[in-house]
Design an enzyme around this catalytic site. Structure first.
Site, PDB file in Angstrom:
ATOM      1  N   HIS B 120      -0.604  53.946  23.628  1.00 15.57           N
ATOM      2  CA  HIS B 120      -0.834  53.816  25.075  1.00 15.57           C
ATOM      3  C   HIS B 120      -0.008  54.850  25.834  1.00 15.57           C
ATOM      4  O   HIS B 120       1.185  55.004  25.556  1.00 15.57           O
ATOM      5  CB  HIS B 120      -0.483  52.406  25.547  1.00 15.57           C
ATOM      6  N   ASP B 152      -2.909  42.765  20.070  1.00 18.49           N
ATOM      7  CA  ASP B 152      -3.233  41.340  20.078  1.00 18.49           C
ATOM      8  C   ASP B 152      -4.425  41.141  21.006  1.00 18.49           C
ATOM      9  O   ASP B 152      -5.101  42.106  21.371  1.00 18.49           O
ATOM     10  CB  ASP B 152      -2.013  40.491  20.454  1.00 18.49           C
ATOM     11  N   ASP B 156      -3.273  45.609  25.966  1.00 18.27           N
ATOM     12  CA  ASP B 156      -2.009  46.357  25.833  1.00 18.27           C
ATOM     13  C   ASP B 156      -0.783  45.457  25.903  1.00 18.27           C
ATOM     14  O   ASP B 156       0.261  45.845  26.433  1.00 18.27           O
ATOM     15  CB  ASP B 156      -1.921  47.453  26.917  1.00 18.27           C
ATOM     16  N   GLU B 185       2.465  61.685  22.089  1.00 21.31           N
ATOM     17  CA  GLU B 185       1.529  60.852  21.319  1.00 21.31           C
ATOM     18  C   GLU B 185       1.311  61.418  19.929  1.00 21.31           C
ATOM     19  O   GLU B 185       1.310  60.682  18.937  1.00 21.31           O
ATOM     20  CB  GLU B 185       0.176  60.775  22.034  1.00 21.31           C
TER      21      GLU B 185
END
Lengths: 214, 214
Positions: B120, B152, B156, B185
């Site tokens: 993210h 989950d 996020d 990232e």
């Protein structure tokens, strides 16, 4: 910011500091800024609690220290009006919330528009409210930090002036993390005050949430 | 994590990578991990969009690349079941969302419990959702960053594995900030994958939201 920066050659820039407790951040302001070469003077310290140790710190430094207790007033607005009156009486140009544990109402904010700043022990907008350190540990973030921001009518929602990141270690406790956070606070809050008093802080014309620091 | 780390001497640890677009993060996984000394193999790349450039990257590297299009299914659950079946058929042990623009449903998560990770472009829990970079700039934070987390059922909200901070400059645009975020990232996602495949990532027994990295 609409106010000339203070200097040795003009009258000093006058701060009002609001506290509720031990006043360690007040201590860092006194040590680093009060009557120093930056031309800044803590004109008054106000506590909502008579037993706040920060009141002693202020008096030791020769700073007027005043208790304005909420139970002496009919409501939060009235309490804040009394605080605003005291700040105005002392000629305060910038109000610093330094461990002040009450929500500030429009009654005070309207008298000091864009002139009230607060310190928060997390990287806002993450973990607002009264338990930023505990909440960040419980959530399991790897990075938290410290935020200095202008106060608006929300809870920790105002425009951000400075932030600094603090890594969370796997074996951190609330105490060990708080110690590192406080170290950063004691550096970042005086730095933000110095930038504002020097006229180096302004708002982005296109987005007033974005604070520009020269 | 319940799976032995891969190595040259045993069969490689098998990744499945889900993409929707150009696949630059897939590119960094291929460059840094695929069939390298860490004993990791990208077993399959799945895209929800047939035109995703990442499919070409995969095929160039000799990796099976599959389109599983949501419009071929009655709903999100059915789509995710088809993806899960493909991942299982390829013997995938860890599912990596790398610029995959769809919310993953329990249909997939239940087949890969604590085995789906996502990247993210912000320091979660700040700025969740599909426009983390834009939102962080508009809010006016001074520090943002990158998060790799287990997925989950929330958006996020899953347990955080790694985070890295990125400073925001006063003159940053979405493009200039995105460039620096993407750089991080491309380093952080392969690093998290390598830690998981090496068995160095576990959950705090007292608080399963806290991820421990040895």
């Amino acid at each position: 910011m609409g106010t000339e920066p203070g200097s040795r050659n003009s009258s000093p820039f006058r701060l009002g500091v609001l506290i509720s407790g031990s006043g360690t951040n007040l201590g860092s302001i006194i040590d680093k800024l009060h009557r120093g070469p930056q031309g800044i003077e803590v004109a008054v310290v106000i506590s909502d609690r008579p037993q706040a140790y920060g009141l002693k710190r202020a008096r030791k430094a020769g700073i007027p220290a005043v208790v304005i207790s909420p139970q002496d007033f009919a409501g939060r607005g009235e309490h804040d009006l009394a605080i605003a009156a005291e700040l105005e009486r002392r000629g305060v140009e910038l109000v610093v919330l330094a461990g002040y544990m009450r929500v500030v109402t429009p009654a005070l904010l309207e008298r000091f528009p864009k002139r009230v700043i607060n310190l928060h022990p997390a990287l806002l907008p993450a973990f607002p409210g009264g338990s930023g350190i505990e909440d960040s540990l419980a959530y399991g973030v790897r990075i938290t930090g410290v935020t200095v921001h202008f106060v608006d009518e929300g809870t920790d929602t105002g425009p951000i002036i400075l932030q600094e990141a603090v890594d969370i270690a796997y074996n951190d406790t609330v105490e060990s993390l708080a110690a590192r956070i406080h170290e950063v606070e004691h550096r970042l809050l005086p730095q933000a005050i110095e930038l504002i008093t020097a006229g180096r802080v302004s708002f982005d014309k296109d987005n007033p949430r974005r604070v520009l620091v020269e």
